[in-house]
Design a protein around this motif. Structure first.
Motif, mmCIF file in Angstrom:
data_model
loop_
_atom_site.group_PDB
_atom_site.id
_atom_site.type_symbol
_atom_site.label_atom_id
_atom_site.label_comp_id
_atom_site.label_asym_id
_atom_site.label_seq_id
_atom_site.Cartn_x
_atom_site.Cartn_y
_atom_site.Cartn_z
ATOM 1 N N GLU A 158 23.216 22.878 -10.296
ATOM 2 C CA GLU A 158 23.292 21.439 -10.070
ATOM 3 C C GLU A 158 21.951 20.879 -9.609
ATOM 4 O O GLU A 158 21.568 19.789 -9.993
ATOM 5 N N GLU A 159 21.255 21.661 -8.783
ATOM 6 C CA GLU A 159 19.969 21.185 -8.293
ATOM 7 C C GLU A 159 18.946 21.078 -9.419
ATOM 8 O O GLU A 159 18.015 20.287 -9.351
ATOM 9 N N SER A 160 19.122 21.907 -10.453
ATOM 10 C CA SER A 160 18.168 21.876 -11.559
ATOM 11 C C SER A 160 18.636 21.001 -12.702
ATOM 12 O O SER A 160 17.955 20.879 -13.712
ATOM 13 N N ILE A 202 30.010 12.446 1.126
ATOM 14 C CA ILE A 202 30.847 11.312 1.531
ATOM 15 C C ILE A 202 32.077 11.180 0.639
ATOM 16 O O ILE A 202 32.763 10.163 0.646
ATOM 17 N N GLN A 203 32.322 12.244 -0.157
ATOM 18 C CA GLN A 203 33.525 12.336 -0.991
ATOM 19 C C GLN A 203 33.611 11.205 -2.014
ATOM 20 O O GLN A 203 34.692 10.673 -2.288
ATOM 21 N N GLY A 204 32.475 10.831 -2.569
ATOM 22 C CA GLY A 204 32.459 9.830 -3.640
ATOM 23 C C GLY A 204 32.840 10.457 -4.965
ATOM 24 O O GLY A 204 32.833 11.675 -5.119
ATOM 25 N N ASP A 205 33.171 9.614 -5.947
ATOM 26 C CA ASP A 205 33.584 10.142 -7.246
ATOM 27 C C ASP A 205 32.462 10.028 -8.276
ATOM 28 O O ASP A 205 31.360 9.547 -7.980
ATOM 29 N N ARG A 206 32.755 10.463 -9.515
ATOM 30 C CA ARG A 206 31.735 10.474 -10.559
ATOM 31 C C ARG A 206 31.261 9.068 -10.905
ATOM 32 O O ARG A 206 30.082 8.858 -11.199
ATOM 33 N N ASN A 207 32.161 8.097 -10.885
ATOM 34 C CA ASN A 207 31.774 6.729 -11.235
ATOM 35 C C ASN A 207 30.750 6.182 -10.244
ATOM 36 O O ASN A 207 29.771 5.533 -10.625
ATOM 37 N N LEU A 208 30.965 6.455 -8.967
ATOM 38 C CA LEU A 208 30.012 6.041 -7.942
ATOM 39 C C LEU A 208 28.657 6.707 -8.193
ATOM 40 O O LEU A 208 27.608 6.058 -8.125
ATOM 41 N N ALA A 209 28.695 8.003 -8.485
ATOM 42 C CA ALA A 209 27.454 8.739 -8.738
ATOM 43 C C ALA A 209 26.725 8.184 -9.958
ATOM 44 O O ALA A 209 25.499 8.051 -9.953
ATOM 45 N N GLN A 210 27.484 7.843 -11.013
ATOM 46 C CA GLN A 210 26.859 7.350 -12.233
ATOM 47 C C GLN A 210 26.138 6.018 -12.015
ATOM 48 O O GLN A 210 24.989 5.838 -12.427
ATOM 49 N N VAL A 211 26.817 5.093 -11.341
ATOM 50 C CA VAL A 211 26.200 3.782 -11.111
ATOM 51 C C VAL A 211 25.011 3.914 -10.158
ATOM 52 O O VAL A 211 23.961 3.288 -10.365
ATOM 53 N N TYR A 226 19.204 14.474 -4.076
ATOM 54 C CA TYR A 226 19.774 13.939 -2.836
ATOM 55 C C TYR A 226 20.989 13.063 -3.152
ATOM 56 O O TYR A 226 21.999 13.112 -2.439
ATOM 57 N N LEU A 227 20.876 12.297 -4.211
ATOM 58 C CA LEU A 227 21.978 11.420 -4.616
ATOM 59 C C LEU A 227 23.258 12.210 -4.842
ATOM 60 O O LEU A 227 24.323 11.880 -4.291
ATOM 61 N N LEU A 228 23.179 13.277 -5.619
ATOM 62 C CA LEU A 228 24.372 14.075 -5.919
ATOM 63 C C LEU A 228 24.924 14.745 -4.668
ATOM 64 O O LEU A 228 26.141 14.778 -4.447
#
Length: 272
Positions: free
Chosen positions: A259-261, A146-155, A138-140
């Motif tokens: 990606e889901e896996s 919401i068009q977030g970037d990789r840094n947002l996803a990582q944190v 769900y996070l990814l």
């Protein structure tokens, strides 16, 4: 009144001690899982099993490390990333006692037998409910929407990992924990999240209430307030110990099967 106050203070101290022990055991399981090269999904499943077990059993009557190790072994099989029992015993013993145990010793064989016995007890206690849904996918998906970037996803990913040290997984759905982790990550990074049509807040795009986000976020933040030495939002991403331990995840387009896996692979960080 004085006696009641004393009893209440003792109870609160005992609860705090148990909470600290639980968090320490969850950290132990996280580190053991990394050393066993288990995927983050499997580690998370083990910790959820651990929380479920102790939601039904008194902490003081059970060896948390033994139950935790059993949950790690069981989760490997459940998530189809099994590890040999002897490997699980070797890694967890060395991590706990800072020394190796000879695999041909009586103590080693006894530990293997105990885990197999405790596995049956864990299964019965959690009612054989082995399907665990985690916030990661769900996070990814949410970060993309919401068009977030990789840094947002990582944190945000790191906040999800840290939330496992609490019992949030027993109280709130994974979708809400994912949203709350994005909320915390945006505040931590001072990251401006885009609005939807008609200046619709991003959490409404995800069909989440702000007050719910704040409830979950505050419980995650309690971890850092109680443990000020923790490096907030990075306690599970010690890259110097896990160099190259990344997950490939393309940001253009929707989440595909790959990606889901992705959280099933032996990786613990998302690569957006």
């Amino acid at each position: 009144n004085r006696m009641n106050n004393g009893a209440q203070a003792g109870l609160l101290a005992s609860q705090k001690e148990m909470a600290n022990l639980t968090r320490a055991t969850c950290s132990f399981l996280q580190e053991a899982g990394i050393q066993l090269r288990l995927p983050q999904l499997t580690i998370a499943t083990a910790i959820v099993f651990f929380h479920k077990y102790f939601a039904c059993r008194a902490h003081q009557h059970h060896d948390q490390h033994m139950i935790g190790t059993t949950c790690l072994f069981l989760a490997g099989k459940v998530e189809e990333t099994p590890k040999k029992l002897r490997d699980v015993v070797s890694v967890t013993y060395k991590l706990k006692y800072k020394e190796s145990l000879k695999p041909d010793s009586a103590e080693f064989n006894d530990l293997c037998d105990q885990i197999l016995l405790h596995e049956r007890a864990v299964l019965q206690t959690i009612g054989f409910e082995l399907n665990v849904e985690h916030p990661y996918k769900y996070l990814l998906s949410y970060v993309k929407s919401i068009q977030g970037d990789r840094n947002l996803a990582q944190v945000a990913w790191n906040f999800v990992n840290d939330s496992l040290r609490t019992t949030l997984c027993l109280s709130f759905p994974p979708q809400l924990i994912a949203s709350a982790s994005i909320y915390l990550a945006s505040r931590f990074l001072d990251y401006h999240l885009p609005e939807g049509p008609g200046k619709k807040p991003w959490w409404e795009i995800l069909e989440t209430k702000l007050e719910d986000l704040e409830v979950v976020s505050n419980q995650i933040l309690d971890l850092y307030e109680n443990h000020p030495n923790w490096n907030k939002a990075s306690s599970d991403t010690r890259k110097e110990e896990r160099e190259g331990d990344n997950v490939e995840c393309e940001m253009d387009g929707g989440l595909g099967k790959e990606e889901e896996s992705m959280v099933r692979r032996p990786k613990n960080e998302p690569e957006m």
